[in-house]
Enzyme design. Structure first.
Site, PDB file in Angstrom:
ATOM      1  N   GLU A  32       0.874  -1.171   0.000  1.00 51.80           N
ATOM      2  CA  GLU A  32       0.000   0.000   0.000  1.00 51.80           C
ATOM      3  C   GLU A  32       0.914   1.226   0.000  1.00 51.80           C
ATOM      4  O   GLU A  32       1.828   1.305   0.831  1.00 51.80           O
ATOM      5  CB  GLU A  32      -0.890   0.000   1.252  1.00 51.80           C
ATOM      6  CG  GLU A  32      -1.841   1.186   1.224  1.00 51.80           C
ATOM      7  CD  GLU A  32      -2.743   1.315   2.441  1.00 51.80           C
ATOM      8  OE1 GLU A  32      -2.726   0.433   3.320  1.00 51.80           O
ATOM      9  OE2 GLU A  32      -3.461   2.331   2.485  1.00 51.80           O
ATOM     10  N   ARG A 259       5.487 -12.985   9.521  1.00 50.84           N
ATOM     11  CA  ARG A 259       6.110 -11.669   9.357  1.00 50.84           C
ATOM     12  C   ARG A 259       7.554 -11.733   9.827  1.00 50.84           C
ATOM     13  O   ARG A 259       7.888 -12.538  10.695  1.00 50.84           O
ATOM     14  CB  ARG A 259       5.445 -10.634  10.276  1.00 50.84           C
ATOM     15  CG  ARG A 259       4.088 -10.211   9.955  1.00 50.84           C
ATOM     16  CD  ARG A 259       3.601  -9.278  11.054  1.00 50.84           C
ATOM     17  NE  ARG A 259       4.252  -7.973  10.977  1.00 50.84           N
ATOM     18  CZ  ARG A 259       3.842  -6.995  10.190  1.00 50.84           C
ATOM     19  NH1 ARG A 259       2.787  -7.150   9.429  1.00 50.84           N
ATOM     20  NH2 ARG A 259       4.468  -5.830  10.170  1.00 50.84           N
ATOM     21  N   LYS A 269       4.379   0.634   9.257  1.00 46.91           N
ATOM     22  CA  LYS A 269       4.500   1.905   8.532  1.00 46.91           C
ATOM     23  C   LYS A 269       3.847   3.051   9.297  1.00 46.91           C
ATOM     24  O   LYS A 269       4.324   4.167   9.270  1.00 46.91           O
ATOM     25  CB  LYS A 269       3.846   1.769   7.152  1.00 46.91           C
ATOM     26  CG  LYS A 269       4.775   1.140   6.138  1.00 46.91           C
ATOM     27  CD  LYS A 269       4.150   1.168   4.767  1.00 46.91           C
ATOM     28  CE  LYS A 269       3.153   0.053   4.625  1.00 46.91           C
ATOM     29  NZ  LYS A 269       2.545  -0.053   3.310  1.00 46.91           N
TER      30      LYS A 269
HETATM   31  P1  ATP Z   1       2.689  -2.153   7.725  1.00 48.92           P
HETATM   32  O1  ATP Z   1       2.139  -2.757   8.977  1.00 48.92           O
HETATM   33  O2  ATP Z   1       4.117  -1.814   7.818  1.00 48.92           O
HETATM   34  O3  ATP Z   1       1.871  -1.032   7.187  1.00 48.92           O
HETATM   35  P2  ATP Z   1       1.467  -3.711   5.721  1.00 48.92           P
HETATM   36  O4  ATP Z   1       1.268  -5.164   5.682  1.00 48.92           O
HETATM   37  O5  ATP Z   1       0.235  -2.915   5.943  1.00 48.92           O
HETATM   38  O6  ATP Z   1       2.615  -3.371   6.700  1.00 48.92           O
HETATM   39  P3  ATP Z   1       1.763  -3.471   2.946  1.00 48.92           P
HETATM   40  O7  ATP Z   1       2.237  -2.327   2.158  1.00 48.92           O
HETATM   41  O8  ATP Z   1       0.332  -3.845   2.813  1.00 48.92           O
HETATM   42  O9  ATP Z   1       2.131  -3.165   4.418  1.00 48.92           O
HETATM   43  O10 ATP Z   1       2.670  -4.748   2.707  1.00 48.92           O
HETATM   44  C1  ATP Z   1       2.975  -5.258   1.454  1.00 48.92           C
HETATM   45  C2  ATP Z   1       3.367  -6.697   1.599  1.00 48.92           C
HETATM   46  O11 ATP Z   1       4.457  -6.832   2.494  1.00 48.92           O
HETATM   47  C3  ATP Z   1       2.231  -7.540   2.162  1.00 48.92           C
HETATM   48  O12 ATP Z   1       2.162  -8.727   1.427  1.00 48.92           O
HETATM   49  C4  ATP Z   1       2.650  -7.796   3.572  1.00 48.92           C
HETATM   50  O13 ATP Z   1       2.129  -9.014   4.015  1.00 48.92           O
HETATM   51  C5  ATP Z   1       4.171  -7.787   3.475  1.00 48.92           C
HETATM   52  N1  ATP Z   1       4.774  -7.400   4.750  1.00 48.92           N
HETATM   53  C6  ATP Z   1       4.534  -6.288   5.475  1.00 48.92           C
HETATM   54  N2  ATP Z   1       5.219  -6.298   6.622  1.00 48.92           N
HETATM   55  C7  ATP Z   1       5.943  -7.448   6.631  1.00 48.92           C
HETATM   56  C8  ATP Z   1       6.852  -8.053   7.554  1.00 48.92           C
HETATM   57  N3  ATP Z   1       7.177  -7.470   8.699  1.00 48.92           N
HETATM   58  N4  ATP Z   1       7.393  -9.243   7.217  1.00 48.92           N
HETATM   59  C9  ATP Z   1       7.079  -9.838   6.064  1.00 48.92           C
HETATM   60  N5  ATP Z   1       6.236  -9.336   5.159  1.00 48.92           N
HETATM   61  C10 ATP Z   1       5.661  -8.146   5.429  1.00 48.92           C
HETATM   62 MG    MG Z   2      -1.313  -3.939   4.300  1.00 49.55          MG
END
Ligand code: ATP
Ligand code: MG
Length: 558
Positions: A32, A259, A269
């Site tokens: 995102e 994760r 984020k």
């Molecule tokens: P955040 O909590 O940092 O906002 P998010 O999952 O909302 O993380 P996205 O931009 O939606 O952020 O993530 C893109 C991809 O990265 C998704 O497939 C998510 O599952 C993966 N991802 C995010 N954080 C991690 C992590 N700590 N370890 C592994 N994969 C991750």
């Molecule tokens: Mg997300």
């Protein structure tokens, strides 16, 4: 990813064995654009892109841009830059917002089939009726709206005649499902926000769950990999696909992996944005940030990050990886790649009494003992040189193998010197050490004396032929090992007040040739990268990592 197969590869191999057409394998990385990517994302990136490489499959970069409140073009640009920097390129650049029309049409289909309805309650009322995992939910009073009524109201929502919060569109699934997510989830809401791409064309925005699986289907993603917290969403993902899928096309499968969690580090984020917005750090690429851009500025290499996530592994269970593993990986990579340089941070003057005042001798020193192709450079040896203050003691403890009165050490790449006389200032602090050098002991000259063993070898810099540099050293941003447990507003309580310190140092003249982005090993000190803020008047270096692991010490080192 560790040489052996990870469990995702096992799933894919099984699918292939069961007849799945390998040319139909397709992956995606779906960020995102609401912030910069962090070390956790590196895991998801490496997992997906390496699978695409291994199976010669297509991979998309998909921006999951359904929430215009937090999204921005600058994040899209930063994400692309970071993925490229890691060494990956994608087949297609996709945007969930490009599917808004299709998603809208599919929701009309749901309405027509009696599988979606417009709810006109407040979000609080909707939340109250959701029930709890132990208690079934209650049907909304609007659940029985007719298809005509729903169609009319949803059109109004789309046309902009509805205030945010006045109506939402919900899928009609099951208010008594043991899976809370299946209790008539909201699939559309009205937002009065301009979207980075669709601008003001749309005011109804699809929710994550409704968007994600259908986007996977549109792009014909075969294996949709996400983190474990989405496991309960899988049922909903499948329900949404059931409504639209054409059995002749690929039906995406959601699979979950753990994760990446890193000690002393935040991987959210939203919380990283809090640090940026409240000026707790100096932007998303502050070298203390666990963002890809921060790590890059700190001196991490793509290879070190990739090796790190490989070493951490792909698992089905959550765990926390120690920061020392990340540092080990960068140290290992930089050791192979970086030229050595001599830099003295807290100098003490050495005068070599048996050298002429104007003595200037060019010495040839090796750039990198780990890499013979790295060649050599010249250092100037003069009558006065600097060594680190801590490398001299006038009252040495036992086993002090550095310089002390009456003892010999080697100046690295130069000669053996012996301390004869210590000069103190009025406060009794050592100001200068008078030494003699052994002219026959020149390093690499092949003479018997050059092979003479002395207990210590010190780095040094000429006190007249040198250049000054600025060094920024970093320590952990948070004193707590699990800062992720804290709310954004609480983070200031666990900040390490000494997470950055600035000092000056003298460096050998060769340093003047370096450019921003160049990394070096400052001998006996650590790895450093020239910062982008450097200019001809001030060369600024960020310390990437010290030569040895000091995470074992529990307290910050200041
Ligand atoms: P955040 O909590 O940092 O906002 P998010 O999952 O909302 O993380 P996205 O931009 O939606 O952020 O993530 C893109 C991809 O990265 C998704 O497939 C998510 O599952 C993966 N991802 C995010 N954080 C991690 C992590 N700590 N370890 C592994 N994969 C991750
Ligand atoms: Mg997300």
């Amino acid at each position: 990813m560790n040489g052996s197969r990870n469990f995702i590869e096992t799933i894919i191999d099984n699918d292939l064995q069961n007849g799945f057409d390998p040319s139909k394998l397709c992956f995606r990385f779906p960020p995102e654009p609401n912030g910069f990517l962090h070390i956790g994302h590196v895991k998801a990136i490496v997992l997906n892109f390496e699978l695409a490489k291994k199976y010669k499959a297509k991979i998309n970069l998909r921006f999951d841009d359904t929430n215009p409140e937090n999204e921005d073009q600058k994040y899209i640009d930063a994400i692309k830059k970071d993925v490229n920097w890691l060494g990956y390129s994608w087949d297609e650049e996709c945007y969930a917002s490009d599917y808004f029309q299709q998603l809208y049409e599919w929701s009309i289909k749901l309405i027509n089939e009696g599988k979606a309805y417009v709810d006109s309650q407040t979000s609080e009322q909707i939340a109250e009726q959701k029930g709890t995992p132990k208690e079934v939910g209650k049907n909304s009073p609007f659940r029985k709206r007719t298809v005509e009524e729903n169609t009319k109201l949803f059109k109004q929502m789309k046309e902009g005649g509805v205030e945010p919060g006045q109506h939402v569109l919900r899928a009609k699934i099951d208010m008594s499902s043991p899976n809370m997510l299946m209790r008539d989830p909201v699939i559309y809401r009205v937002l009065n926000e301009s979207h980075p791409r669709t601008k003001n064309d749309w005011v109804v925005f699809p929710m994550y769950d409704w968007t994600h699986g259908e986007s996977d289907y549109i792009e014909q993603i075969s294996h949709s990999l996400c983190t474990l917290e989405f496991k309960p969403h899988r049922e909903l993902y499948d329900w949404f696909l059931d409504q639209i899928v054409d059995p002749k096309r690929i039906r995406p499968k959601q699979r979950e992996f753990a994760r990446l969690n890193l000690s002393h580090t935040i991987t959210s984020k939203r919380k990283l944005l809090y640090l940026v917005e409240n000026n707790i750090v100096d932007g998303w690429d502050d070298p203390r940030m666990p963002t890809i851009s921060g790590l890059r500025r700190r001196g991490y290499t793509p290879e070190s990050l990739k090796n790190f996530v490989r070493a951490a592994g792909v698992a089905k269970r959550e765990n926390v990886i120690e920061m020392s593993l990340l540092e080990f990986c960068v140290r290992e990579d930089l050791n192979k790649k970086c030229n050595r340089m001599m830099v003295v941070q807290n100098p003490i003057k050495i005068t070599i009494t048996n050298l002429e005042e104007e003595h200037e001798e060019a010495l040839v020193v090796e750039n990198n003992p780990e890499d013979s192709s790295a060649g050599t450079r010249q250092m100037v040896f003069t009558k006065t040189v600097f060594i680190e203050r801590e490398d001299f003691s006038d009252n040495p403890p036992k086993k002090f193998f550095r310089l002390s009165p009456g003892n010999e050490v080697r100046l690295k790449g130069a000669y053996i010197i012996k301390a004869n006389n210590v000069i103190y200032n009025k406060e009794g602090v050592v100001e200068e050490v008078e030494c003699t050098y052994d002219p026959k002991s020149k390093s690499g000259s092949g003479s018997e004396e050059s092979k003479r063993k002395v207990k210590g070898t010190l780095h040094w810099v000429s006190s007249t032929k040198n250049t000054q540099i600025t060094i920024r050293e970093y320590d952990r941003l948070f004193e707590h090992p699990a800062p992720g447990q804290f709310l954004s507003e609480e983070l200031h309580k666990i900040l390490n007040p000494n997470s950055m310190s600035v000092t000056f140092a003298v460096a050998e003249l060769e340093m003047c040739k370096s450019e921003p982005g160049d990394s070096f090993q400052f001998q006996r000190k650590g790895y450093y990268i020239m910062d982008s803020s450097s200019n001809p008047k001030e060369m600024v270096f960020n310390k990437t990592v010290s030569l040895r692991d000091n995470w074992k010490k529990q307290k910050p080192q200041h």
